[in-house]
Every structure is written in structure tokens, then in C-alpha cells.
Design an enzyme around this catalytic site. Structure first.
Site: not given
Ligand code: GLC
Length: 575
Positions: A22, A26, A30, A99, A200, A278, A338-339
Site C-alpha cells: 500500500d 489507504d 496499489d 490477467d 482467466d 487458467e 489467490h484461489d
Molecule cells: C478465476 C479467478 C477467480 C475468479 C473467477 C471468476 O477462477 O482465478 O479468482 O473468482 O475466475 O472470474
């Protein structure tokens, strides 16, 4: 090696922008924060960055609901700052991929606003609109994010389709205007100099044209609950099979390969850019040079315990399939993003978590293929289970909690703890830079967008680990450097060594000029392997917790629980 492309040789590092750094205080990450940490990334020794969405978004799905594909989210900064970040990364020898969310936009995207405004709006057909059936949605399709995959829009009296949240309407990729608009967004960032894209959820782009009902008499929400309650592997398999049946008309539909070829042609208008999907399906490599450059080896990470057998089986299957496609089809390994739960929490056994984290990195950096790391894993960040629903930000977790309580009658405390484990918030908490209030992510008097894991005060932070030569962070640096200086670990073929050893995963990586032997003890007991008789001269490149003091041809190498050794052999040996 000379013929290898940059994306084959690189180690990628995923930045989740909201949680990385950050810069303006805030409580939200960023670009100015990211720019200030470029030196950190360079010193870490990674080669490329995958940046999770940085576009304007109402953040219903944390940026994966884009409302403008050719700009930067206000809270992250400006297009100029983006350019500064990109140039700064390039100057330091790091590539940057973005992404790209092709399947859907945000419901607040101007295209969707127009599309929903009337049935005869020129953008109506940019999304997927259908009449209802018997007073309900057009069919029984579900969204894996909860509820029906259809949302009724009262003003025009039709339903629109959304694979993910209803705030993420699916684009109609059969409409050539959609394709043209999205390809132009793709070109926009390539023109600015980005090095490629992570695509994605690409498997969800097309739907079955007839939209038939799926044959399963259950909703996905019910199925998910059953899954959580399943006690045997068989039951879980059975349920996963049902899940696939439910989604059969919504994913991996014909047309994908043609579309990927068109997208590849766009990418190939530029010099040396790349695409990673992905998706785990290797057929997305096309013929090896006409679709995606990489897809993720997700099957490897779908376990809570990494064992030599699991890894060998995975490698056998994947490498064989890749070979059959083309020598240009290149593997790509990862254990976290991140998932998914954090590596430290998921693969740890509660006792040797730190050692297992080291072993996991060694695995990523020595298997054949491009490794993808996730920000924070280098300091051993772990999942943070939120205690209060008001702290949740991931709508998946929030929606899941409410469905459990309201529709499925699960008691509130049980629902909360299930939701805390399911929500992706647990693995998206802010990066821990220092042993200070808020982990040095943002000022002490600011509330960060997600709570900082309190373990930042117990050594899980960058600053403390920088000062400790034995820290996980310094181990990451050491091993990343070792990989960079060891061509066999980058380009070498993969050959299992002692393939029936249940405790130690060992394999050779070999190019004509160099042979490396990697041995990773994945067990909580001391274990070893015999070094090859014909090993010639042996050079230990890296050892962690070895028991043996000497490494000699034909002799055993003993390793402590979760110990490892990477050796260079100066003679051609094949196990
Ligand atoms: C992909 C992303 C995930 C998102 C999903 C819908 O799986 O990695 O974080 O929620 O797509 O866009």
C-alpha cells in the site's frame, strides 16, 4: 537452453495487487506500493510477474469483474503509474503478464448497462439472454459461486446467464463484435509493452448451444455441502463426478480451440509474448505452437499431502501427454494462488510446516517446467481464518455462509467456521513486510482491506527474514539463484530415479552438458537413496538437513525428515 523462450526459463511470481503493498496509506495495495517493491522482487530472484486484475471494477469478485478493460482501478493508481511499474520491471529484467478475464465482464461495464437497457439495444446480443421457462429460469444450470446460473432482469423480462456471480454476466463469444472488442482490449496492453496474459477461467467461455438441462437432481449448493460432509475418498470422487456432470454443458464446449488459435494469432502479431490459461487441459497447447504457451499443472496441487508417489504419477501422466503433443508443449507447475489455500497451511503437517514449505519450493524449482509462485509464500504466510463475518470480503465466502444457514439449516457457528475455511480471503491477506502494526503493509492507524495475519509479529515478515540468513526468504533467494545458474534444472529432461521409494522423491534432470540429481525426503522420518555407482565426481549444489556427511558414488545419502539434496553428477548416469 539457447533455443528456450523466456517464459520457459522464467520463474513467475503472482502479485495480488490489493494485498501486495500500500503506497498511499489507504489500506489497499496499489501501483506506487508495487513500484516501491520492484527491487525486492529483483533481489528475490524471480524473472516474471503475473499481476492479478488491476482494472476498474466494483470488486464484487475482487477485480475479476472488470468494468473497463483499458484502464487502471482508481484505488490502484493511474495508467501512468502502471506504465512506470511495467517499465521498472523491464529495467530490472522482469517480464510482466496481466490477467485477462474473457468470459464475463462486471454488470457495471458499459456494455452490459447497454445490453440490459432494452431488448433491441445493439449490445443486447453481447451477453446471453433467454426467456424463462414455466415461471423460472431457462434451465437448471447452477453457478459454482452459488444459486442458479441465471438472473432475471425485470425491466426487459428476460434472464441473463452468468457462470460466476450474477454481478459477472457472461459475454456472448459467438458474437463477432464481442470478439473484436475483447481482442482490441488485448492489443491495448500489448501495445503498452506487457509480455502476455494469464487467461482467466477460459474453459467457461462457450455454452452448449441448445442449453439442455443437466441430469443431476441436486443443486450445486447441496452438492457442495455433501462434499464437505463426505468422509471417504470414494464418496468425494462420486460427488466430484456429479459436479462435472452438472457443469457438462457449461464448460469446455466446442469452439474453444478455434478461439484460442485466433487469440494466439493476435499475440503473435507482437514479439515474444505469451499466454497461459487458467486450465489444466493440455489440449490447450494445440499443436504446440498455435494455441496457449502454457497451462497450469493443477492436478499436482489437488492433494493435502504431497508424496513421492503422488508427484511421480502426476509427472508421468503430464510429461507423457505433453511429449505426445509436441516438443514445444512445455509444462508449468504451481502449488498455490489467490484461489487456493496457502502452501504453508495446505501441505504442512502441523509439525514440520516450515520444512515442508522448503521442500515444496525445491519441488517447484527442480521439476521440469515453468514454476509459478504466489506472493507471500516466500516468507511462509499461512491461511488466516477470519472470526467474524464482517471481516469477510470474498463474496464466495459470504454467500456460502448465508446459503448454509438460510437454505441448508446449518448452525451459525458451524457455517462460520466452514465459510472461514472456504473463503479465499484466508489466502489473500496483506503481505507482511515488517514486524509492525498491520505488518508494515499500511500505516498503523489505517484499517487494511483484510486483516493482517498476526503472525507477522512472530517472524513471518520480510524485514525480520531479510536479517536472518537461515530464514525461508533467504532460502527462496538461494534456491532461485541456484536454479538460474543450473541449466539442467531449467531445460533438462526429467527422469525418475529410484521410482518406488515411498519416502524420497528423486529424479535426474539432464542436458547434454549437465546432469543433476534431486532428492527430496517427503516423509517425517529419516530416509535415503543410493547414489549411482557410475556417478563420477559429485558436487553438492544444495543440501538441507542431510544426515550423511559424505556424498560418494554407490553410497547411500541419508536425509533428515523433509531434508533434501541437489547434486551435480559429472558423468552421464541414468538410473
Ligand atoms: C478465476 C479467478 C477467480 C475468479 C473467477 C471468476 O477462477 O482465478 O479468482 O473468482 O475466475 O472470474
Amino acid at each position: 537452453m539457447e533455443n528456450m523462450k523466456w517464459w520457459q526459463k522464467s520463474v513467475f511470481y503472482q502479485i495480488y495487487p490489493r494485498s501486495f503493498a500500500d503506497g498511499n496509506g489507504d489500506g489497499i495495495g496499489d501501483f506506487s506500493g508495487m513500484i516501491s517493491r520492484l527491487d525486492y522482487l529483483q533481489n528475490l530472484g524471480i524473472d516474471a510477474i503475473w499481476l492479478s486484475p488491476h482494472y476498474p471494477s466494483p470488486n464484487f469478485d475482487c477485480g475479476y469483474d472488470i468494468s473497463n478493460y483499458t484502464d487502471v482501478a482508481e484505488e490502484y493508481g493511474t495508467l501512468e503509474q502502471f506504465q512506470e511499474f511495467l517499465d521498472g520491471a523491464h529495467q530490472r529484467g522482469m517480464q510482466v503478464i496481466l490477467d485477462m478475464v474473457l468470459n464475463h465482464t462486471s454488470e457495471q461495464h458499459e456494455w452490459f448497462r447497454q445490453s440490459r437497457s432494452s431488448r433491441d439495444n445493439p449490445k443486447r446480443d453481447w451477453y446471453i439472454w433467454r426467456d424463462g421457462r414455466d415461471g423460472g429460469p431457462p434451465n437448471n444450470w447452477c453457478s459454482p459461486f452459488g444459486g442458479s446460473a441465471w438472473e432475471y432482469d425485470a425491466s426487459t423480462g428476460q434472464y441473463y446467464y452468468h457462470f460466476f456471480f450474477k454481478e459477472q454476466p457472461d459475454l456472448n463469444w459467438h458474437n463477432p463484435e464481442v470478439k473484436a472488442a475483447m481482442f482490441s482490449a488485448v492489443r491495448f496492453w500489448l501495445d503498452l509493452g506487457v509480455d502476455g496474459y494469464r487467461l482467466d477461467a477460459i474453459g467457461t467461455i462457450f455454452e452448449h448451444p441448445d442449453m439442455p438441462d443437466h441430469p443431476v437432481e441436486m443443486t450445486l449448493d447441496e452438492l457442495r455441502l455433501e462434499l464437505e460432509r463426505a468422509e471417504t475418498e470414494e464418496r468425494r470422487d462420486e460427488l466430484m463426478h456429479l459436479w462435472a456432470k452438472m457443469e457438462q454443458y457449461q464448460v469446455e464446449q466446442p469452439g474453444m480451440h478455434e478461439l484460442m488459435q485466433e487469440l494466439r494469432a493476435v499475440i503473435d502479431e507482437y514479439d515474444d509474448r505469451m499466454l497461459i490459461g487458467e486450465n489444466e487441459d493440455l489440449s490447450y497447447h494445440g499443436n504446440g505452437s498455435n494455441e496457449l504457451h502454457l497451462v497450469f499443472n493443477f492436478p499436482l496441487m489437488k492433494t493435502d499431502k504431497l508424496t513421492p508417489d503422488w508427484i511421480r504419477r502426476n509427472q508421468r501422466q503430464r510429461l507423457k501427454q505433453l511429449e505426445a503433443i509436441s516438443p514445444l508443449a512445455w509444462p508449468c507447475n504451481t502449488l498455490g494462488n489467490h484461489d487456493s489455500p496457502r502452501i504453508f497451511s495446505r501441505y504442512g503437517d502441523g509439525i514440520h510446516d516450515a520444512e515442508i514449505a522448503r521442500l515444496s519450493l525445491a519441488l517447484m524449482l527442480t521439476l521440469r517446467g515453468t514454476p509459478f509462485l504466489y506472493n507471500g509464500e516466500e516468507i511462509g504466510m499461512s491461511d488466516l481464518y477470519l472470526k467474524d463475518l464482517s471481516q469477510f470480503r470474498d463474496m464466495l465466502g459470504i454467500g456460502y455462509y448465508h446459503t448454509q444457514v438460510q437454505a441448508l439449516g446449518v448452525p451459525a457457528t458451524e457455517a462460520l467456521s466452514r465459510a472461514a475455511r472456504l473463503t479465499r480471503d484466508k489466502n489473500r491477506t496483506p503481505m507482511q513486510w515488517e514486524n509492525q502494526e498491520n505488518g508494515g503493509f499500511c500505516p498503523a492507524d489505517v484499517v487494511p482491506w483484510l486483516p493482517v495475519n498476526p503472525d507477522h509479529a512472530k517472524g513471518v515478515n520480510v524485514e525480520d527474514q531479510e536479517n536472518d540468513p537461515h530464514s525461508l526468504l533467504n532460502y527462496y533467494r538461494q534456491l532461485l539463484k541456484l536454479r538460474k545458474n543450473t541449466p539442467a534444472l531449467i531445460g533438462g529432461n526429467f527422469q525418475p530415479y529410484h521410482p518406488s521409494n515411498k519416502k524420497v522423491l528423486s529424479f535426474l534432470r539432464q542436458i547434454p552438458e549437465q546432469t543433476c540429481l534431486v532428492a527430496l525426503n517427503f516423509s517425517s522420518e529419516a530416509a535415503g537413496i543410493m547414489l549411482p555407482e557410475k556417478a563420477g565426481h559429485i558436487k553438492v549444489l544444495y543440501a538441507y538437513n542431510p544426515i550423511s556427511e559424505e556424498f560418494k558414488p554407490g553410497k547411500q545419502v541419508r536425509l533428515m525428515p523433509f531434508g533434501m539434496v541437489i547434486i551435480e553428477l559429472y558423468a552421464a548416469v541414468m538410473g
